[in-house]
Design an enzyme around this catalytic site. Structure first.
Site, PDB file in Angstrom:
ATOM      1  N   LYS A 164       4.195   5.881 -12.305  1.00 46.85           N
ATOM      2  CA  LYS A 164       3.578   6.244 -13.589  1.00 46.85           C
ATOM      3  C   LYS A 164       2.059   6.215 -13.433  1.00 46.85           C
ATOM      4  O   LYS A 164       1.492   5.194 -13.040  1.00 46.85           O
ATOM      5  CB  LYS A 164       4.015   5.256 -14.673  1.00 46.85           C
ATOM      6  CG  LYS A 164       3.326   5.498 -15.998  1.00 46.85           C
ATOM      7  CD  LYS A 164       4.056   4.828 -17.146  1.00 46.85           C
ATOM      8  CE  LYS A 164       3.113   4.600 -18.304  1.00 46.85           C
ATOM      9  NZ  LYS A 164       2.579   3.251 -18.377  1.00 46.85           N
ATOM     10  N   ASP A 207       0.864  -1.182   0.000  1.00 43.45           N
ATOM     11  CA  ASP A 207       0.000   0.000   0.000  1.00 43.45           C
ATOM     12  C   ASP A 207       0.901   1.234   0.000  1.00 43.45           C
ATOM     13  O   ASP A 207       1.730   1.392   0.907  1.00 43.45           O
ATOM     14  CB  ASP A 207      -0.882  -0.039   1.264  1.00 43.45           C
ATOM     15  CG  ASP A 207      -1.800   1.155   1.356  1.00 43.45           C
ATOM     16  OD1 ASP A 207      -1.689   2.078   0.528  1.00 43.45           O
ATOM     17  OD2 ASP A 207      -2.647   1.161   2.275  1.00 43.45           O
ATOM     18  N   CYS A 208       0.741   2.089  -1.007  1.00 48.00           N
ATOM     19  CA  CYS A 208       1.678   3.218  -1.123  1.00 48.00           C
ATOM     20  C   CYS A 208       1.509   4.241   0.002  1.00 48.00           C
ATOM     21  O   CYS A 208       2.333   5.151   0.133  1.00 48.00           O
ATOM     22  CB  CYS A 208       1.555   3.881  -2.490  1.00 48.00           C
ATOM     23  SG  CYS A 208      -0.085   4.496  -2.874  1.00 48.00           S
ATOM     24  N   HIS A 259      -1.809  11.181 -10.397  1.00 47.37           N
ATOM     25  CA  HIS A 259      -3.044  11.745 -10.976  1.00 47.37           C
ATOM     26  C   HIS A 259      -4.301  11.069 -10.411  1.00 47.37           C
ATOM     27  O   HIS A 259      -5.391  11.590 -10.577  1.00 47.37           O
ATOM     28  CB  HIS A 259      -3.009  11.706 -12.513  1.00 47.37           C
ATOM     29  CG  HIS A 259      -3.376  10.386 -13.123  1.00 47.37           C
ATOM     30  ND1 HIS A 259      -3.850  10.275 -14.418  1.00 47.37           N
ATOM     31  CD2 HIS A 259      -3.348   9.114 -12.644  1.00 47.37           C
ATOM     32  CE1 HIS A 259      -4.095   9.011 -14.686  1.00 47.37           C
ATOM     33  NE2 HIS A 259      -3.804   8.284 -13.640  1.00 47.37           N
TER      34      HIS A 259
HETATM   35  C1  LIG Z   1      -3.576   4.327 -13.140  1.00 46.18           C
HETATM   36  S1  LIG Z   1      -2.953   2.787 -12.634  1.00 46.18           S
HETATM   37  C2  LIG Z   1      -1.284   2.860 -13.186  1.00 46.18           C
HETATM   38  C3  LIG Z   1      -0.644   1.516 -13.287  1.00 46.18           C
HETATM   39  C4  LIG Z   1       0.782   1.510 -13.862  1.00 46.18           C
HETATM   40  N1  LIG Z   1       1.656   2.434 -13.161  1.00 46.18           N
HETATM   41  C5  LIG Z   1       0.773   1.805 -15.346  1.00 46.18           C
HETATM   42  O1  LIG Z   1       1.118   2.936 -15.720  1.00 46.18           O
HETATM   43  O2  LIG Z   1       0.425   0.925 -16.119  1.00 46.18           O
HETATM   44  C6  LIG Z   1      -2.831   3.045 -10.899  1.00 46.18           C
HETATM   45  C7  LIG Z   1      -2.339   1.836 -10.131  1.00 46.18           C
HETATM   46  O3  LIG Z   1      -2.280   2.199  -8.738  1.00 46.18           O
HETATM   47  C8  LIG Z   1      -2.651   1.064  -7.997  1.00 46.18           C
HETATM   48  N2  LIG Z   1      -3.048   1.481  -6.631  1.00 46.18           N
HETATM   49  C9  LIG Z   1      -4.210   2.055  -6.234  1.00 46.18           C
HETATM   50  N3  LIG Z   1      -4.201   2.283  -4.917  1.00 46.18           N
HETATM   51  C10 LIG Z   1      -3.000   1.847  -4.465  1.00 46.18           C
HETATM   52  C11 LIG Z   1      -2.385   1.809  -3.176  1.00 46.18           C
HETATM   53  N4  LIG Z   1      -2.996   2.274  -2.096  1.00 46.18           N
HETATM   54  N5  LIG Z   1      -1.134   1.301  -3.099  1.00 46.18           N
HETATM   55  C12 LIG Z   1      -0.494   0.833  -4.179  1.00 46.18           C
HETATM   56  N6  LIG Z   1      -1.031   0.844  -5.429  1.00 46.18           N
HETATM   57  C13 LIG Z   1      -2.257   1.345  -5.563  1.00 46.18           C
HETATM   58  C14 LIG Z   1      -3.793   0.473  -8.806  1.00 46.18           C
HETATM   59  O4  LIG Z   1      -4.065  -0.870  -8.480  1.00 46.18           O
HETATM   60  C15 LIG Z   1      -3.270   0.649 -10.245  1.00 46.18           C
HETATM   61  O5  LIG Z   1      -2.569  -0.483 -10.684  1.00 46.18           O
END
Ligand SMILES: C[S@@+](CC[C@H](N)C(=O)[O-])C[C@H]1O[C@@H](n2cnc3c(N)ncnc32)[C@H](O)[C@@H]1O
Length: 473
Positions: free
Chosen positions: A343, A328-329, A347
């Protein structure tokens, strides 16, 4: 003094001349609108002069329409957004694209389309005619429809019988654009219907919490898209394909230009936060096999990504060079790498949450850690001087927006509309946003990161998935 209309026409004429010249020199034809899309039909865009000419033509054409159209007609190009979206969704989910691909260039009578997909022929004809009027599909004889280059993007390239029989797996193993369109016309469309209701309610009007986004009002049981994706495997799969489609909209080597990866020493550690299906990590692992990569994401995303890695780059996982890590970020970051890569992550979050993510990375960073953000860089619609660097420091390379020639809008108007579409989508889904370079700079600085460079490419119009390099300050 020529009128703006004449000036725009002149810009357009010069750009058409330039485009034809480049296409002739390079042997890359200007695409035929009536023929289905092929990767080759878009090859002309790779040339920077052709790409620039295309942007000017699109921006000038829309600008001219705005000048000469009745104001209500111009207004209704936006007011009709939901109607347009509903027509596309109907033809997409009713599998018209697969049926028409099988019919070939001579098209198919709408009665025969309806026979196959079980819909009402009269209604289908009206949706199709509306879209054909917007250059999506063609009506080639009364009630006979065929694909064109734009409508062919809705095709999953699966047999029509299969997608009609198994709608739940329609998008599995497809190249992604149809899945992306389905995702937006389903979840984002429903969230958008609640945008004003969310702002009208004093409880949510000024909130920037993701749980108070228009999405939450449309999907009260889930509250956030991430919760919905964790419980709905079909929606998760379709969303992951949208990321693959976004990556495919970029040149395959785009991630290599986001940062000078070749300058990293052997065994350097790169941690990608929210790495999803590895749209960046796959090419990095393949080109720089000596790098160590940790790809972090939510457990559901890691579970979906693992078999992709096992199939595409099995040695990377087996050797331990690539680690897929549920993380979890918002939790403390366990690694202190050479590079953090994010990436299309910031946003997805409003400023306060984005700041918390950046703070976790800053707390874990070494003095020489570099933070690489890949996101859209929103240009102003007006002509603006680049924001001055703080304390008289030299201007950050690449920080200034690319600007269109006057009298076009400085941001190339409709030619760059997608970045504002994405910004609106981020609002509807997450209460989040795309950002200008000054907004990124302020956000990064608030958590101890200083912008060192902005890398813009012509392929992304200097806007779409560009990169910002930041270092601890
Ligand atoms: C817009 S996608 C981008 C995915 C990847 N970076 C790409 O460009 O193909 C956002 C990613 O953030 C992940 N995400 C959402 N909440 C998160 C969290 N709390 N911790 C880690 N990752 C998370 C989602 O599962 C998703 O894969």
């Amino acid at each position: 003094m020529p009128s703006p209309l004449r000036e725009l026409l002149e810009l357009m004429t010069q750009s058409v001349d330039a485009l034809e010249r480049v296409c002739e020199e390079k042997g890359t034809p200007i695409p035929d609108l009536d023929a289905p899309f092929t990767p080759q039909s878009e090859a002309f865009r790779k040339d920077p002069a052709a790409a620039e000419a295309t942007k000017v033509i699109v921006a000038a054409a829309h600008h001219i329409c705005a000048i000469v159209s009745r104001p209500t007609d111009q207004l209704y190009t936006f007011v009709a957004g939901p109607t347009r979206a509903a027509a596309v969704r109907t033809c997409l989910e009713a599998n018209v694209s697969e049926i028409l691909r099988e019919a070939g260039p001579s098209g198919m009578h709408v009665k025969d389309i309806a026979e196959k997909n079980g819909h009402d022929a009269e209604k289908l004809a009206r949706f199709l005619r509306y879209l054909a009027t917007g250059h999506i599909f063609r009506e080639i004889a009364p009630d006979v429809f065929a694909h064109n280059r734009v409508s062919s993007m809705l095709d999953t390239h699966k047999p029509s019988e299969e997608v009609i029989a198994k709608p739940e797996s329609k998008y599995d193993n497809t190249r992604g654009v149809a899945a992306q369109v389905s995702h937006h016309l389903d979840l984002t469309f429903k969230a958008a219907s609640q945008a004003w209701e969310t702002l009208a309610d004093p409880q949510t009007r000024l909130s920037n919490e993701p749980e108070d986004a228009p999405f939450a009002r449309a999907f009260p049981a889930d509250k956030t898209l991430w919760n919905l994706l964790e419980r709905d495997a079909h929606a998760r799969n379709r969303f992951d394909l949208t990321m693959i489609a976004s990556a495919a909209a970029q040149p395959p080597d785009a991630i290599f230009r986001a940062f000078a990866w070749e300058t990293l020493p052997a065994d350097a550690l790169v941690v990608e936060v929210g790495g999803g299906m590895g749209t960046s990590a796959f090419p990095l692992a393949a080109r720089f096999p000596r790098l160590r990569l940790v790809v972090q994401d939510l457990p559901g995303a890691v579970a979906t990504a693992a078999p992709l890695w096992a199939a595409r780059l099995p040695a990377a996982l087996a050797s331990g060079r690539v680690l897929l890590q549920p993380h979890d970020c918002f939790a403390p970051q366990p690694h202190a790498p050479a590079v953090f890569l994010l990436k299309m992550i910031l946003h997805d979050w409003p400023d306060a949450h984005a700041a918390r993510i950046l703070a976790r990375l800053r707390a874990a960073a070494r003095a020489d850690t570099v933070l690489v953000l890949v996101d859209c860089l929103v240009p102003y619609a007006c002509r603006a001087a680049p924001a001055p660097a703080p304390d008289g420091a030299p201007a950050v390379p690449g920080a200034a927006d690319f600007q269109a020639p006057a009298p076009l809008l400085a941001n190339y108007g409709a030619a760059n509309e997608f970045v504002y579409i994405m910004d609106m989508m981020m609002h509807m889904l997450f209460n989040a946003q795309e950002r200008t370079v000054p907004q990124f700079t302020r956000l990064l600085q608030s958590e101890g990161w200083g912008v060192r460079a902005v890398h813009r490419t012509h392929e992304g119009n200097g806007i779409f998935l560009q990169s910002i390099e930041a270092v601890p300050i």
